[in-house]
Design a protein around this motif. Structure first.
Motif, mmCIF file in Angstrom:
data_model
loop_
_atom_site.group_PDB
_atom_site.id
_atom_site.type_symbol
_atom_site.label_atom_id
_atom_site.label_comp_id
_atom_site.label_asym_id
_atom_site.label_seq_id
_atom_site.Cartn_x
_atom_site.Cartn_y
_atom_site.Cartn_z
ATOM 1 N N ARG A 64 0.931 -1.404 6.664
ATOM 2 C CA ARG A 64 1.304 -0.658 7.873
ATOM 3 C C ARG A 64 1.560 -1.646 9.015
ATOM 4 O O ARG A 64 1.211 -2.812 8.924
ATOM 5 N N GLN A 214 -2.916 -2.198 -8.334
ATOM 6 C CA GLN A 214 -2.228 -1.168 -7.531
ATOM 7 C C GLN A 214 -2.152 0.125 -8.327
ATOM 8 O O GLN A 214 -2.164 1.210 -7.773
ATOM 9 N N PRO A 276 -4.991 8.716 -5.226
ATOM 10 C CA PRO A 276 -4.193 9.033 -4.026
ATOM 11 C C PRO A 276 -3.114 10.075 -4.311
ATOM 12 O O PRO A 276 -2.305 9.887 -5.218
ATOM 13 N N GLN A 278 -1.231 11.518 -1.596
ATOM 14 C CA GLN A 278 -0.245 11.235 -0.511
ATOM 15 C C GLN A 278 0.266 12.476 0.200
ATOM 16 O O GLN A 278 0.382 12.486 1.418
ATOM 17 N N ASP A 316 -5.906 9.269 -0.938
ATOM 18 C CA ASP A 316 -5.192 8.769 0.241
ATOM 19 C C ASP A 316 -4.114 9.787 0.594
ATOM 20 O O ASP A 316 -3.491 10.370 -0.300
ATOM 21 N N SER A 350 3.977 4.763 8.464
ATOM 22 C CA SER A 350 4.419 3.595 9.224
ATOM 23 C C SER A 350 5.677 3.041 8.537
ATOM 24 O O SER A 350 5.603 2.614 7.384
HETATM 25 N N1 SAH Z 1 -1.369 1.414 -5.067
HETATM 26 C C1 SAH Z 1 -2.066 2.387 -4.368
HETATM 27 C C2 SAH Z 1 -1.945 2.290 -2.870
HETATM 28 C C3 SAH Z 1 -1.814 0.994 -2.185
HETATM 29 S S1 SAH Z 1 -1.531 1.080 -0.457
HETATM 30 C C4 SAH Z 1 -1.535 3.766 -4.782
HETATM 31 O O1 SAH Z 1 -0.439 3.917 -5.247
HETATM 32 O O2 SAH Z 1 -2.239 4.691 -4.565
HETATM 33 C C5 SAH Z 1 -2.919 2.050 0.083
HETATM 34 C C6 SAH Z 1 -2.541 3.293 0.793
HETATM 35 O O3 SAH Z 1 -1.842 2.982 1.984
HETATM 36 C C7 SAH Z 1 -1.597 4.217 0.038
HETATM 37 O O4 SAH Z 1 -2.249 5.027 -0.881
HETATM 38 C C8 SAH Z 1 -0.969 5.014 1.150
HETATM 39 O O5 SAH Z 1 -1.691 6.175 1.433
HETATM 40 C C9 SAH Z 1 -1.025 4.068 2.342
HETATM 41 N N2 SAH Z 1 0.307 3.559 2.685
HETATM 42 C C10 SAH Z 1 1.118 2.780 1.940
HETATM 43 N N3 SAH Z 1 2.272 2.541 2.607
HETATM 44 C C11 SAH Z 1 2.184 3.191 3.787
HETATM 45 C C12 SAH Z 1 3.046 3.343 4.901
HETATM 46 N N4 SAH Z 1 4.252 2.797 4.933
HETATM 47 N N5 SAH Z 1 2.595 4.073 5.954
HETATM 48 C C13 SAH Z 1 1.376 4.634 5.956
HETATM 49 N N6 SAH Z 1 0.519 4.533 4.931
HETATM 50 C C14 SAH Z 1 0.917 3.826 3.849
#
Ligand code: SAH
Ligand code: SF4
Length: 455
Positions: A64, A214, A276, A278, A316, A350
């Motif tokens: 982010r 990941q 996660p 999302q 997440d 983000s």
């Molecule tokens: N590999 C893991 C996540 C890695 S990043 C998966 O796939 O679940 C960790 C967390 O950050 C993600 O699950 C997501 O909720 C958040 N994230 C990733 N990119 C983002 C972004 N551009 N903006 C906001 N949150 C983000």
């Protein structure tokens, strides 16, 4: 302990001090432990203030914008130190600097930075440090060279729990995410090496290992033979003396019944899934390129809960993804209420450079995203509290992590389901498995009384 690959080099860090600042996820924390091990093998010792340091390394995060902004502000703060101490070396590495644009921005804007290195450069760090000490111009290493990583060891910060990477990189290209660009494609570690490392850590007294990737569920796809993450877990479960095995992160699109069975049957595998989701809206999940539907996700939850009694499930969430309307958001809220996660880590979307979502129209305003985050958190906090209340009067196994930050007479630890527990006890309990009867539950933690010591 000296790294074999540095046997030809002299301990040029002898008598010197380093400060390491880490941003980001568990994989970054692990990378930092590898950096510590490298530095200590060169003779450096750790310090905790920039003023004392001869070497400052920042291990950055790019997921982010916020952590990237913090790096810029830290670099601004460190600049006067370089004027006072001309020999100070400043290095910036990790996911932010693996991006060409960000690396060049740091190089141009912060002239006092000596080394800028990406996520694949750890094996070459000693060479870069030596070159920086002999006063060359800014060193930039963004090579996508995946070799040599297997020869690097980590210096875990804890003496009883450690990270254990099983797969590096990511092939999924979720439309919002920068990780595949900065960590490269998936590379599974050879299972024999993982098992060997787990056995070594266990023989040194480590009780808990967290397997990192990941997407741990795609472990083995790129290896010759028939390797699955479930098989790996089962092999690790058989290591004598290893009491707790955790893993993260599980991607819902690849979570198999076989894996759920491995967790159900493996007595040392902790009953916790970080899965996660999302978003709860199929429309948004599709735009995110997540590869599963809300319905499939709910089926997985059902399967996990039916197979593993007492399991905890965390997730997440991203709020304010481009084009997310009120109905989409309410579907996410509804999903939280349907699943009842033990905890949800919610993030404001983000935009990340070069990702497809960043180029999508209909970007939401920050205040709209902020407002949705608040609403979502309110719902989740009530659910976390409700689930924790169900644990009152239960006696649970806790791995003690040490004295509580606020009250030193209290010890802090985690249950197998990864809940934080505070209880009165002595600091000698650190690193031990004990049983604690829960007397009070709150949204973020549990309080209890120790009943026994299972070591
Ligand atoms: N590999 C893991 C996540 C890695 S990043 C998966 O796939 O679940 C960790 C967390 O950050 C993600 O699950 C997501 O909720 C958040 N994230 C990733 N990119 C983002 C972004 N551009 N903006 C906001 N949150 C983000
Ligand atoms: Fe990012 Fe998706 Fe890979 Fe997770 S699975 S690291 S969210 S691209």
């Amino acid at each position: 302990m000296k790294h074999e690959q540095y046997d030809n080099s002299y301990n040029f860090g002898e008598g010197k001090k380093y400060l390491l600042v880490t941003f980001g996820c568990q994989m970054n924390e692990h990378d930092s432990e590898v950096i510590c091990s490298i530095l200590e093998s060169l003779g450096y010792t750790a310090v905790f203030t920039a003023e004392e340091a001869d070497l400052i390394i920042i291990n950055t995060c790019a997921v982010r914008q916020k952590p990237e902004d913090k790096v810029s502000s830290l670099l601004g703060k460190f600049s006067p130190l370089k004027e006072e101490n001309k020999d100070l070396i400043i290095a910036v590495g990790g996911c932010m600097t693996q991006q060409e644009e960000a690396a060049h921005y740091i190089k141009d804007r912060f002239h006092h930075v000596d080394i800028i290195f990406g996520t694949h450069a750890l094996p070459r760090l000693p060479m870069h440090l030596e070159a920086a000490m002999s006063g060359r111009t800014t060193i930039l290493d963004l090579e996508e060279d995946y070799a040599d990583r297997e020869n690097l060891t980590a210096a875990p910060t804890s003496s009883f729990k450690a990270w254990l990477p099983v797969i590096y990189g990511c092939n999924n290209f979720c439309s919002y995410c920068v990780v595949p660009y900065v960590r490269g494609h998936e590379r599974s570690r050879i299972s024999a090496n993982i098992i060997e490392e787990a056995k070594t850590l266990t023989s040194k007294g480590y009780l808990e290992l967290t397997l990192l990737g990941q997407n741990v569920n795609s472990y083995g796809h790129d290896l010759a033979g028939d390797h699955t993450f479930a098989n790996l877990l089962t092999d690790l479960n058989n290591i004598e003396g290893l009491k707790r095995i955790r893993f993260m992160t599980s991607h819902p699109k690849d979570l198999s019944e076989e894996l759920i069975k491995a967790v159900q049957q493996g007595e040392n595998i902790c009953e916790h899934f970080h899965l996660p989701v999302q978003s709860g809206s199929n429309r948004i999940l599709k735009k995110m390129n997540r590869g599963y539907s809300r319905e499939h996700y709910l089926e997985l939850i059902e399967m996990i809960r039916c197979s593993i009694p007492g399991v905890s499930i965390t997730t997440d969430i991203i709020v304010g993804f481009p084009g997310e309307n009120e109905d989409d958001f309410l579907e996410t809220v509804n999903l939280l209420k349907t699943v009842k996660f033990d905890n949800a880590f919610s993030f404001i979307y983000s935009p990340r450079k070069n990702t497809t979502a960043a180029a999508m129209k209909e970007q939401l305003s920050h205040s709209d995203k902020e407002e949705r985050l608040q609403r979502l958190n309110q719902v989740q906090h009530a659910i976390s509290n409700e689930l924790n209340l169900q644990l009152e009067n239960r006696t649970l196994e806790v791995l003690v992590e040490g004295p509580s930050k606020n009250k030193s007479a209290m010890q802090t630890g985690r249950t197998r389901t990864n809940k934080l527990v505070h209880f009165p006890g002595s600091p000698e309990l650190t690193g031990k498995l004990v049983t604690v009867k829960i007397t009070e539950a709150k949204t973020w933690n549990l309080t209890g009384e120790m009943k026994g010591d299972s070591n």
